[in-house]
Design an enzyme around this catalytic site. Structure first.
Site, PDB file in Angstrom:
ATOM      1  N   LEU A   2       0.690  -1.365   0.008  1.00 18.21           N
ATOM      2  CA  LEU A   2      -0.047  -0.050  -0.073  1.00 18.21           C
ATOM      3  C   LEU A   2       0.806   1.346   0.006  1.00 18.21           C
ATOM      4  O   LEU A   2       0.630   2.230  -0.738  1.00 18.21           O
ATOM      5  CB  LEU A   2      -0.776  -0.083   1.182  1.00 18.21           C
ATOM      6  CG  LEU A   2      -1.816   1.173   1.264  1.00 18.21           C
ATOM      7  CD1 LEU A   2      -2.699   1.403   0.231  1.00 18.21           C
ATOM      8  CD2 LEU A   2      -2.550   0.955   2.604  1.00 18.21           C
ATOM      9  N   ASP A  25      12.199   2.347  11.795  1.00 21.54           N
ATOM     10  CA  ASP A  25      11.771   1.209  12.436  1.00 21.54           C
ATOM     11  C   ASP A  25      10.551   1.778  13.456  1.00 21.54           C
ATOM     12  O   ASP A  25      11.055   2.689  14.378  1.00 21.54           O
ATOM     13  CB  ASP A  25      12.580   0.312  13.224  1.00 21.54           C
ATOM     14  CG  ASP A  25      12.081  -0.696  13.972  1.00 21.54           C
ATOM     15  OD1 ASP A  25      10.853  -0.689  14.092  1.00 21.54           O
ATOM     16  OD2 ASP A  25      12.572  -1.306  14.920  1.00 21.54           O
ATOM     17  N   ILE A  26       9.335   1.741  12.954  1.00 17.70           N
ATOM     18  CA  ILE A  26       8.241   2.444  13.948  1.00 17.70           C
ATOM     19  C   ILE A  26       8.117   1.924  15.407  1.00 17.70           C
ATOM     20  O   ILE A  26       7.592   2.624  16.118  1.00 17.70           O
ATOM     21  CB  ILE A  26       6.884   2.427  13.055  1.00 17.70           C
ATOM     22  CG1 ILE A  26       6.123   0.994  13.026  1.00 17.70           C
ATOM     23  CG2 ILE A  26       6.976   2.970  11.868  1.00 17.70           C
ATOM     24  CD1 ILE A  26       4.837   0.752  12.812  1.00 17.70           C
ATOM     25  N   TRP A  50       3.177  -5.256  10.776  1.00 16.07           N
ATOM     26  CA  TRP A  50       3.397  -6.567  10.863  1.00 16.07           C
ATOM     27  C   TRP A  50       2.001  -6.996  10.037  1.00 16.07           C
ATOM     28  O   TRP A  50       1.016  -7.130  10.733  1.00 16.07           O
ATOM     29  CB  TRP A  50       3.465  -7.154  12.354  1.00 16.07           C
ATOM     30  CG  TRP A  50       3.605  -8.664  12.360  1.00 16.07           C
ATOM     31  CD1 TRP A  50       2.617  -9.685  11.949  1.00 16.07           C
ATOM     32  CD2 TRP A  50       4.597  -9.148  13.041  1.00 16.07           C
ATOM     33  NE1 TRP A  50       2.889 -10.742  12.127  1.00 16.07           N
ATOM     34  CE2 TRP A  50       4.293 -10.643  12.642  1.00 16.07           C
ATOM     35  CE3 TRP A  50       5.831  -9.121  13.413  1.00 16.07           C
ATOM     36  CZ2 TRP A  50       5.100 -11.826  13.115  1.00 16.07           C
ATOM     37  CZ3 TRP A  50       6.830  -9.941  13.953  1.00 16.07           C
ATOM     38  CH2 TRP A  50       6.372 -11.405  13.626  1.00 16.07           C
ATOM     39  N   TYR A 114      -3.272 -11.050  15.054  1.00 14.30           N
ATOM     40  CA  TYR A 114      -3.270 -10.103  14.132  1.00 14.30           C
ATOM     41  C   TYR A 114      -4.055  -9.019  14.421  1.00 14.30           C
ATOM     42  O   TYR A 114      -3.840  -7.566  14.727  1.00 14.30           O
ATOM     43  CB  TYR A 114      -3.124 -10.493  12.602  1.00 14.30           C
ATOM     44  CG  TYR A 114      -3.137  -9.395  11.695  1.00 14.30           C
ATOM     45  CD1 TYR A 114      -2.265  -8.511  11.298  1.00 14.30           C
ATOM     46  CD2 TYR A 114      -4.329  -9.070  11.098  1.00 14.30           C
ATOM     47  CE1 TYR A 114      -2.096  -7.359  10.524  1.00 14.30           C
ATOM     48  CE2 TYR A 114      -4.661  -8.224  10.107  1.00 14.30           C
ATOM     49  CZ  TYR A 114      -3.403  -7.408   9.681  1.00 14.30           C
ATOM     50  OH  TYR A 114      -3.536  -6.362   8.808  1.00 14.30           O
ATOM     51  N   LYS A 118      -3.753  -5.270  15.788  1.00 12.89           N
ATOM     52  CA  LYS A 118      -4.039  -4.030  15.037  1.00 12.89           C
ATOM     53  C   LYS A 118      -5.196  -3.248  15.991  1.00 12.89           C
ATOM     54  O   LYS A 118      -5.159  -1.698  15.827  1.00 12.89           O
ATOM     55  CB  LYS A 118      -4.771  -4.259  13.729  1.00 12.89           C
ATOM     56  CG  LYS A 118      -3.800  -5.026  12.686  1.00 12.89           C
ATOM     57  CD  LYS A 118      -2.740  -3.863  12.211  1.00 12.89           C
ATOM     58  CE  LYS A 118      -3.322  -2.965  11.360  1.00 12.89           C
ATOM     59  NZ  LYS A 118      -2.569  -2.055  10.602  1.00 12.89           N
TER      60      LYS A 118
HETATM   61  N1  LIG Z   1      -3.064  -6.759   3.020  1.00 11.67           N
HETATM   62  C1  LIG Z   1      -4.254  -6.571   3.395  1.00 11.67           C
HETATM   63  O1  LIG Z   1      -5.169  -7.412   2.859  1.00 11.67           O
HETATM   64  C2  LIG Z   1      -4.812  -5.545   4.423  1.00 11.67           C
HETATM   65  C3  LIG Z   1      -5.951  -5.669   4.750  1.00 11.67           C
HETATM   66  C4  LIG Z   1      -6.231  -4.676   5.641  1.00 11.67           C
HETATM   67  C5  LIG Z   1      -5.617  -3.908   6.216  1.00 11.67           C
HETATM   68  N2  LIG Z   1      -4.292  -3.703   5.892  1.00 11.67           N
HETATM   69  C6  LIG Z   1      -3.393  -2.992   6.447  1.00 11.67           C
HETATM   70  O2  LIG Z   1      -2.752  -2.105   5.528  1.00 11.67           O
HETATM   71  C7  LIG Z   1      -1.485  -1.692   5.735  1.00 11.67           C
HETATM   72  C8  LIG Z   1      -0.524  -1.682   4.680  1.00 11.67           C
HETATM   73  O3  LIG Z   1      -0.384  -3.185   4.634  1.00 11.67           O
HETATM   74  P1  LIG Z   1       0.243  -3.852   3.182  1.00 11.67           P
HETATM   75  O4  LIG Z   1      -0.958  -4.605   2.700  1.00 11.67           O
HETATM   76  O5  LIG Z   1       0.833  -2.688   2.208  1.00 11.67           O
HETATM   77  O6  LIG Z   1       1.290  -4.902   3.686  1.00 11.67           O
HETATM   78  P2  LIG Z   1       2.963  -5.013   3.312  1.00 11.67           P
HETATM   79  O7  LIG Z   1       3.157  -4.856   1.991  1.00 11.67           O
HETATM   80  O8  LIG Z   1       3.497  -6.073   4.198  1.00 11.67           O
HETATM   81  O9  LIG Z   1       3.359  -3.486   4.222  1.00 11.67           O
HETATM   82  C9  LIG Z   1       3.844  -3.327   5.640  1.00 11.67           C
HETATM   83  C10 LIG Z   1       5.194  -2.758   5.293  1.00 11.67           C
HETATM   84  O10 LIG Z   1       5.375  -2.494   6.758  1.00 11.67           O
HETATM   85  C11 LIG Z   1       6.705  -2.591   6.763  1.00 11.67           C
HETATM   86  N3  LIG Z   1       7.278  -2.776   8.460  1.00 11.67           N
HETATM   87  C12 LIG Z   1       6.979  -3.804   9.105  1.00 11.67           C
HETATM   88  N4  LIG Z   1       7.501  -3.768  10.205  1.00 11.67           N
HETATM   89  C13 LIG Z   1       7.996  -2.417  10.376  1.00 11.67           C
HETATM   90  C14 LIG Z   1       8.684  -1.685  11.412  1.00 11.67           C
HETATM   91  N5  LIG Z   1       8.881  -2.129  12.541  1.00 11.67           N
HETATM   92  N6  LIG Z   1       8.953  -0.489  11.100  1.00 11.67           N
HETATM   93  C15 LIG Z   1       8.794   0.136   9.584  1.00 11.67           C
HETATM   94  N7  LIG Z   1       8.121  -0.654   8.633  1.00 11.67           N
HETATM   95  C16 LIG Z   1       7.848  -1.876   9.184  1.00 11.67           C
HETATM   96  C17 LIG Z   1       7.218  -3.740   5.964  1.00 11.67           C
HETATM   97  O11 LIG Z   1       8.447  -4.244   5.717  1.00 11.67           O
HETATM   98  P3  LIG Z   1       8.939  -5.428   5.471  1.00 11.67           P
HETATM   99  O12 LIG Z   1       8.415  -5.817   4.029  1.00 11.67           O
HETATM  100  O13 LIG Z   1      10.581  -5.270   5.467  1.00 11.67           O
HETATM  101  O14 LIG Z   1       8.529  -6.641   6.600  1.00 11.67           O
HETATM  102  C18 LIG Z   1       6.184  -3.646   4.894  1.00 11.67           C
HETATM  103  O15 LIG Z   1       7.094  -2.687   3.808  1.00 11.67           O
HETATM  104  C19 LIG Z   1      -1.323  -2.265   7.119  1.00 11.67           C
HETATM  105  O16 LIG Z   1      -1.457  -1.263   8.057  1.00 11.67           O
HETATM  106  C20 LIG Z   1      -2.226  -3.404   7.154  1.00 11.67           C
HETATM  107  O17 LIG Z   1      -2.516  -3.806   8.547  1.00 11.67           O
HETATM  108  C21 LIG Z   1      -3.873  -4.691   4.850  1.00 11.67           C
END
Ligand SMILES: NC(=O)c1ccc[n+]([C@@H]2O[C@H](COP(=O)([O-])OP(=O)(O)OC[C@H]3O[C@@H](n4cnc5c(N)ncnc54)[C@H](OP(=O)(O)O)[C@@H]3O)[C@@H](O)[C@H]2O)c1
Length: 270
Positions: A2, A25-26, A50, A114, A118
């Site tokens: 995203l 790192d958040i 995460w 999870y 959240k």
């Molecule tokens: N995907 C879904 O279906 C979905 C549905 C509902 C809500 N969401 C929410 O949407 C948001 C975006 O998720 P996404 O789908 O884009 O997932 P994503 O591709 O896994 O992105 C999450 C990012 O956060 C990074 N991250 C993890 N731990 C971190 C830390 N301690 N400090 C800084 N960065 C960190 C990850 O890095 P690494 O790759 O290096 O771990 C990754 O780049 C999240 O809040 C998720 O909970 C997602």
């Protein structure tokens, strides 16, 4: 996944500072404060999390350090410089046993680690920036810059002519391109509180897979499976449809339009 599209959407009209995990790192409160103080932005959109739903079951404390505490650190740092914080949350904060769309004020009740992590993040954000936050719950996200269900189907569909896909979870597939633009709008408008923003309509994973194959011209027989048969570590909410009572919540295009835009972005469709 995203975050990449949010940066692109925001950069169309704003100066953007994009920080990847390697930059910040958040979970490190002091580094987050320093990074935000350095930039003094008008808004902070937090897409970091995460996101390993199954992995969180065995590592809930670690997931909560990022999704709970980390979310709070970002909100606190934003509040310190009067920036509006836009925090991305999830349908997994709900129990999944509803029969009508979850609105913003529906009682939460996550069934897995999870979702609990959240929900901890939502509470931390509201506590750290009580007067200037948006908590945007979304669901079933897919887009060109990360691992996602639609791309997995495209890969499997190219390798096999038969697949079984679960047909007992209902949700709102959401395209990152559409969600990203909505998050930027929320940041600009400084919309406050909880907002539900997900792709229009609803379907099961089986329907999403079938529609993906149909649009991509892949001839795959898709059998209807059940969540229980998958035997994944984390429970999945059976019903994840998000609705909204807020007139200022951006309304996203139908999930089928999101799928089409994704297939165009992936150059599967012209
Ligand atoms: N995907 C879904 O279906 C979905 C549905 C509902 C809500 N969401 C929410 O949407 C948001 C975006 O998720 P996404 O789908 O884009 O997932 P994503 O591709 O896994 O992105 C999450 C990012 O956060 C990074 N991250 C993890 N731990 C971190 C830390 N301690 N400090 C800084 N960065 C960190 C990850 O890095 P690494 O790759 O290096 O771990 C990754 O780049 C999240 O809040 C998720 O909970 C997602």
């Amino acid at each position: 996944m995203l975050g990449t599209d949010v940066v692109a959407a925001a950069a169309a009209g704003h100066e953007v500072v994009a920080l990847a995990r390697a930059d910040l790192d958040i979970a490190d409160a002091e580094s987050v404060r320093a990074a935000v103080r350095d930039v003094r932005p008008d808004a902070v959109i937090n897409c970091a999390a995460w996101t390993d739903v199954d992995g969180a079951e065995a590592s809930e404390p670690q997931a909560t350090v990022v999704n709970g505490d980390g979310a709070g650190h970002v909100a606190a740092a934003a509040a310190e410089v009067d920036a509006h914080v836009v925090h991305v949350s999830t349908d997994y904060v709900f129990g999944g046993d509803a029969t009508a769309p979850y609105r913003e004020d529906a009682p939460t009740g996550p069934i897995g680690a999870y979702g609990r992590s959240k929900l901890a993040g939502e509470r931390a954000v509201a506590a750290a920036s009580p007067s200037s936050h948006a908590i945007v719950r979304t669901a079933w996200v897919f887009g060109p810059h990360g691992k996602n269900f639609v791309d997995t189907m495209l890969r499997l569909g190219a390798e096999r002519d038969e697949l079984t896909v679960v047909d007992d979870q209902l949700g709102c597939p959401t395209y990152t391109g559409h969600l990203a633009a909505a998050l930027v709008r929320i940041a600009q408008d400084r919309a406050h509180g909880v907002l539900h923003v997900a792709g229009g309509g609803s379907c099961t994973w089986w329907e999403l897979a079938s529609e993906t194959f149909a649009r991509a011209g892949l001839n795959v027989t898709v059998h209807r499976g059940s969540t229980a048969d998958l035997g994944r570590p984390a429970p999945r909410p059976a019903y994840s449809v998000l609705g909204s009572t807020r007139s200022d919540a951006p309304v996203l295009p139908a999930w089928q339009d999101g799928l089409a835009d994704h297939l165009i972005a992936r150059e599967v469709l012209a």
